[in-house]
Write an enzyme that holds these catalytic residues in place. Structure first.
Site, short mmCIF file in Angstrom:
data_model
loop_
_atom_site.label_atom_id
_atom_site.label_comp_id
_atom_site.label_asym_id
_atom_site.label_seq_id
_atom_site.Cartn_x
_atom_site.Cartn_y
_atom_site.Cartn_z
N ASP A 16 42.66 1.50 13.27
CA ASP A 16 41.84 0.52 13.99
C ASP A 16 40.35 0.76 13.78
OD1 ASP A 16 44.37 -0.06 14.89
OD2 ASP A 16 43.75 -0.43 16.94
N ARG A 96 36.70 8.22 29.47
CA ARG A 96 35.89 7.13 28.94
C ARG A 96 34.42 7.18 29.34
NH1 ARG A 96 39.42 7.59 25.45
NH2 ARG A 96 41.09 6.04 25.30
N ASP A 125 40.28 0.10 28.73
CA ASP A 125 39.23 0.91 28.11
C ASP A 125 37.98 0.12 27.76
OD1 ASP A 125 40.52 3.30 28.37
OD2 ASP A 125 41.38 3.30 26.37
N SER A 179 51.67 3.90 20.74
CA SER A 179 50.22 4.06 20.80
C SER A 179 49.93 5.24 21.71
CB SER A 179 49.58 2.78 21.36
OG SER A 179 48.21 2.99 21.58
#
Length: 398
Positions: A16, A96, A125, A179
């Site tokens: 990605d 994050r 996110d 994932s």
């Protein structure tokens, strides 16, 4: 490159973000500065650096943030015994704001016009990265390619990668069907069979951090944890840095099958999501911390913390780590931890964490008052009659 605008990209080296890197160069005609955070994901980060260079990146920041992550983010959160929706230890969410902080710092240093991330338009996110960035740099421009491009499937990403010569090391056969996101606090799994909540998570290709109960030792193990002002400082008498302590707890939890979670949660964006999590060290830490608080916190302060904890958890989950309400609440939580120092002995066995003992020089537990034996001169049991009658008054009136 000197005359090109700069964008700082949160870069992992995976499919990605590698596609995003090239896409930014093509669509925005910009110089991409790559930032990779080492927060204990357990992966070699040099391949990401090599790949970024192959894609034409001249500046790459690889920062070891493990100590900052545990000391300034995980431990403050743990002081509140934080669980989202009663179960989730917020392993992804708490990382994050740290990444957002360093994205912004690099953007300011490099005088970049924007920062970019690889979060999708469905996930939490994107919210966490962007709320954190705006709180720390109100005028920053944020590029979220998943909300702009039409590369909305793995097949399209692979075609794009082939077109631009982006190296893809893993074949589909070797790749995990899930994932995954990992750091020192946890590893998460989403996608594949997990998208059907009626299906049990398979043992194969899942649960990389914890032994199955069938493979755990048949003898329990005792461990001693010592705290100072709510933070873990040593295990079995050995003082280490915060990130080293959490790593040690992860190994212990792994050995005894501690910390697995299969959860359907409510995302901030409105949809439900099923994920599996392994948080071995964090689960042990939470149990020990609560045990120590049981003897060191005043009743009403303890109950106030328990009432506020869901709000605090929601702030972190939804990306409001840098908000004034979280910062203010953290002051209250930190104040509550002034007396939370002492020792806890736990027994780990077959996925269980059993509290064996807790002790503290700051303990509020008074055996002379709590005893079922002679308590004369310490507690007058007749006092309870008036106490009950006063509390019953409104019930009788009703």
């Amino acid at each position: 490159m000197e005359n090109k605008k700069k964008v700082v990209l949160a870069y992992s080296g995976g499919l990605d973000t590698s596609v995003i890197l090239k896409w930014l160069q093509e669509e925005y005609n910009c110089e991409v500065i790559a930032f990779t955070a080492d927060i204990g994901q357990g992966e070699e980060l040099n391949p990401a650096k090599v790949k970024a260079k192959k894609l034409g990146v001249n500046k790459i920041y690889i920062k070891d943030l493990r100590e900052e992550f545990v000391k300034d983010f995980v431990f403050p959160m743990m002081r509140c015994n934080t669980l989202y929706e009663g179960e989730y230890l917020l392993g992804t969410a708490i990382a994050r704001p740290l990444i957002a902080k360093h994205l912004v710092q690099i953007a300011k240093k490099e005088k970049a016009f924007a920062i970019a991330h690889g979060a999708t338009g469905k996930g939490n996110d994107q919210v966490r990265f962007e709320l954190g960035a705006y709180a720390l740099h109100p005028n920053v421009k944020i590029i979220a390619p998943w909300r702009e491009w039409d590369l909305n499937s793995r097949a399209k990403l692979l075609r794009y990668a082939k077109k631009y010569g982006i190296p893809i090391e893993n074949t589909r056969k070797r790749q995990s069907p899930y994932s995954m996101d990992a750091n020192l606090l946890h590893i998460s799994y989403e996608g594949g069979i997990l998208e059907d909540p009626s299906k049990a998570p398979p043992e194969k290709n899942l649960w990389k951090w914890t032994n199955s109960l069938e493979n755990t030792p048949n003898k329990p193990q005792k461990i001693g944890l010592s705290f100072e002002k709510g933070d873990l400082v040593s295990i079995n008498g050995q003082r280490k840095k915060p990130h080293e302590l959490l790593h040690s707890l992860n190994l212990l939890g792994n050995k005894h099958g501690v910390g697995r979670l299969d959860l359907v949660e409510n995302r901030f964006v409105g949809l439900k999501s099923r994920g599996c999590y392994e948080t071995p060290g964090g689960t042990i830490l939470l149990k020990a911390h609560r045990a120590l608080e049981s003897i060191t916190l005043d009743r009403e302060l303890c109950h106030l913390k328990d009432e506020l904890m869901p709000k605090y958890a929601k702030m972190i989950y939804n990306g409001f780590w840098w908000s004034p309400e979280r910062l203010a609440l953290q002051e209250l939580i930190n104040y509550s931890q002034k007396t939370v120092s002492g020792d806890v002995i736990l027994k780990l066995f077959k996925g269980n964490i059993i509290v064996m003992s807790r002790s503290s020089k700051k303990s509020l537990y008074d055996k002379n008052i709590s005893t079922f034996e002679d308590d004369s001169g310490v507690f007058n049991q007749k006092d309870s009659e008036g106490f009950i009658k006063l509390n019953a008054l409104r019930l009788k009136n009703r």
